[in-house]
Design an enzyme around this catalytic site. Structure first.
Site, PDB file in Angstrom:
ATOM      1  N   TRP A   1       0.851  -1.188   0.000  1.00 39.39           N
ATOM      2  CA  TRP A   1       0.000   0.000   0.000  1.00 39.39           C
ATOM      3  C   TRP A   1       0.890   1.242   0.000  1.00 39.39           C
ATOM      4  CZ3 TRP A   1      -5.332  -0.791   0.167  1.00 39.39           C
ATOM      5  CH2 TRP A   1      -6.107   0.365   0.182  1.00 39.39           C
TER       6      TRP A   1
ATOM      7  N   HIS B   1       0.201  -6.278   6.339  1.00 40.09           N
ATOM      8  CA  HIS B   1      -0.726  -6.389   5.210  1.00 40.09           C
ATOM      9  C   HIS B   1       0.023  -6.521   3.885  1.00 40.09           C
ATOM     10  CE1 HIS B   1      -4.226  -5.417   7.741  1.00 40.09           C
ATOM     11  NE2 HIS B   1      -3.316  -4.764   8.430  1.00 40.09           N
TER      12      HIS B   1
ATOM     13  N   HIS C   1      -2.794 -11.751   2.632  1.00 35.46           N
ATOM     14  CA  HIS C   1      -2.903 -11.533   4.065  1.00 35.46           C
ATOM     15  C   HIS C   1      -4.357 -11.546   4.528  1.00 35.46           C
ATOM     16  CE1 HIS C   1      -3.585  -7.529   2.353  1.00 35.46           C
ATOM     17  NE2 HIS C   1      -4.310  -7.286   3.450  1.00 35.46           N
TER      18      HIS C   1
ATOM     19  N   ASP D   1      -7.098  -9.712   7.343  1.00 36.42           N
ATOM     20  CA  ASP D   1      -7.338  -8.554   8.192  1.00 36.42           C
ATOM     21  C   ASP D   1      -8.006  -9.012   9.479  1.00 36.42           C
ATOM     22  OD1 ASP D   1      -6.391  -6.928   6.210  1.00 36.42           O
ATOM     23  OD2 ASP D   1      -8.331  -6.046   5.691  1.00 36.42           O
TER      24      ASP D   1
ATOM     25  N   HIS E   1      -7.709  -4.013  12.759  1.00 31.26           N
ATOM     26  CA  HIS E   1      -7.174  -3.220  11.652  1.00 31.26           C
ATOM     27  C   HIS E   1      -8.004  -1.956  11.422  1.00 31.26           C
ATOM     28  CE1 HIS E   1      -5.399  -2.134   7.888  1.00 31.26           C
ATOM     29  NE2 HIS E   1      -6.375  -2.581   7.130  1.00 31.26           N
TER      30      HIS E   1
ATOM     31  N   HIS F   1     -15.321  -3.427   5.014  1.00 27.06           N
ATOM     32  CA  HIS F   1     -14.611  -4.029   6.149  1.00 27.06           C
ATOM     33  C   HIS F   1     -15.508  -4.080   7.388  1.00 27.06           C
ATOM     34  CE1 HIS F   1     -10.862  -3.256   3.860  1.00 27.06           C
ATOM     35  NE2 HIS F   1     -10.274  -4.101   4.685  1.00 27.06           N
TER      36      HIS F   1
ATOM     37  N   GLU G   1      -7.287 -11.039   1.738  1.00 28.32           N
ATOM     38  CA  GLU G   1      -7.002 -10.149   0.611  1.00 28.32           C
ATOM     39  C   GLU G   1      -5.695 -10.536  -0.079  1.00 28.32           C
ATOM     40  OE1 GLU G   1      -9.124  -6.108   2.382  1.00 28.32           O
ATOM     41  OE2 GLU G   1      -7.039  -6.519   2.905  1.00 28.32           O
TER      42      GLU G   1
END
Length: 213
Positions: free
Chosen positions: A18, A48, A52, A54, A58, A159, A171
């Site tokens: 990210w 992440h 991975h 979550d 998170h 989420h 994800e």
């Protein structure tokens, strides 16, 4: 013999993260030349990175940490479906797909075509999909994308809704080499006591052996 299909992203210095997050690195801290016996490495990475899960912490300060998650959710029968060329995924996109008896749903979109480049946009999960999936007994949803929400979202509605309905989030899986159908999923997180997420080595195991038995 049943076949194992790896659906994990390899982790190396080229693994995209990210924007602004911790890049992945692996370095040797001991070498056989220095130690006289072993190579020992260290890794630095975001929780992440790559493929991975979550944990609710998170996106919710009061949510469960990784160590508190129910591991049963991450192992068991799963259905892979293919939903290409869609801007978002809601109940309408799943209309006609038989989810009876399905606990883990993996969605192949083929939208993230180059995993060495972070995408500019993705087909996100519509928040109302969470209730639709929960009504059908889904306990985990996985996507071949870096997020279940729009990449610029601060609300993270998908989420929050998935978590509210008790649906786990997986994800960054790799599915372009996987045909739609039934498999066994194994995607266990590390036993990270305080973490908000965890990389996983996600694999699918075919239900039938190579001879159809």
């Amino acid at each position: 013999m049943k076949k194992i299909i790896d659906i994990s992203q390899p982790l190396d210095h080229r693994t995209v993260v990210w924007p602004g997050d911790t890049p992945f690195s692996y370095d040797l801290t001991w070498t056989t030349q220095d130690s006289g016996s072993v190579n020992v490495g260290q890794i630095q990475m975001s929780t992440h990175t790559g493929t991975h899960i979550d944990a609710p912490f998170h996106f919710n300060d009061e949510g469960q940490r990784v160590i508190q998650l129910d591991l049963d959710v991450y192992v068991g029968d799963a259905l892979v479906i293919h939903l290409p060329k869609t801007n978002s995924i809601g109940p309408k996109e799943l209309d006609g797909i038989d989810l009876q008896g399905i606990t883990r749903l993996l969605i192949r979109t083929d939208a993230w075509t180059d995993r060495r480049v972070f995408p500019s946009e993705i087909p996100f999960l519509e928040p109302q999909l969470a209730g639709y999936l929960a009504d059908r007994g889904i306990r985990l949803v996985g996507v071949d994308l870096p997020s279940v929400d729009p990449l610029d979202s601060k609300e993270l509605s998908a989420h929050h809704q998935l978590s509210a309905y008790g649906i786990a989030i997986l994800e960054g899986i790799v599915l372009e080499h996987v045909q739609p159908g039934a498999y066994e999923l194994i995607a266990l997180p590390l036993a990270l006591a305080e973490a908000d997420g965890s990389p996983v080595r996600a694999v699918l195991r075919t239900i039938r052996d190579e001879k159809g038995g």
